[in-house]
Enzyme design. Structure first.
Site, PDB file in Angstrom:
ATOM      1  CB  CYS A  99      -0.915  -0.032   1.222  1.00 41.95           C
ATOM      2  SG  CYS A  99      -1.762   1.501   1.577  1.00 41.95           S
ATOM      3  CB  CYS A 102       0.276   1.663   4.108  1.00 39.92           C
ATOM      4  SG  CYS A 102      -1.431   1.106   3.960  1.00 39.92           S
TER       5      CYS A 102
END
Length: 175
Positions: A99, A102
């Site tokens: 991600c 993230c």
């Protein structure tokens, strides 16, 4: 299931309460888990808190929590650590390795952990191994931040929205 708890590398027995003056003068605390784990509820305080939790059902599931740092948890260590936090605020970063957002917010989350010495910061990789816990917590997108108090999710922030996360942490801390 048995639970082994260590504070600053010292294994605690269910009836162990440190008695030195250094323990009495601190503002940080650990609460040993009661109930199914066979421990009497106890609060231990010390500067430079380091909590180690190990579930006997999985010898490899050991995690050390240090206030002022982000601690990686897994499906086996998550709930024992949340329960041990007692009435402290717990913030969990639910992320994945792939991600992009993230990865962007991870260093900012680490910085937050240094600013809040009364909050426990955890991170959970929502990979295949931890999927049952991610599903239990209702994770649909990453990053998702869950804020818990007294073993219950009280706030959620989805996406890499640092301002929203800070506001949610402040709101839960003040309640």
């Amino acid at each position: 299931m048995a639970l082994q708890v260590q504070v600053n590398g010292v294994s605690l027995k269910p009836s162990t309460v440190p008695s030195s003056s250094a323990w009495k003068s601190s503002k940080q605390s650990v609460v040993c888990v009661a109930g199914d784990y066979g421990f009497s509820p106890r609060v231990f305080t010390n500067r430079g808190l380091s909590l180690k939790v190990k579930c006997s059902s999985d010898a490899t599931a050991t995690t050390t929590v240090t206030v002022g740092q982000v601690t990686e948890v897994c499906k086996d260590t998550f709930w024992p650590i949340v329960e041990a936090a007692g009435d402290k605020t717990v913030v969990v970063d639910m992320y994945t390795q792939w991600c992009g957002p993230c990865k962007v917010i991870a260093p900012k989350f680490q910085e937050l952990s240094k600013n809040y010495n009364d909050v426990v910061f955890l991170k959970l990789d929502c990979n295949q191994d931890n999927r049952p816990l991610a599903k239990e917590l209702g994770i649909k997108v990453v990053p998702t931040f869950k804020i818990l108090k007294n073993n219950k999710v009280v706030k959620e922030v989805t996406g890499a929205k640092l301002d929203n996360l800070i506001a949610a942490i402040e709101d839960v801390r003040s309640s």
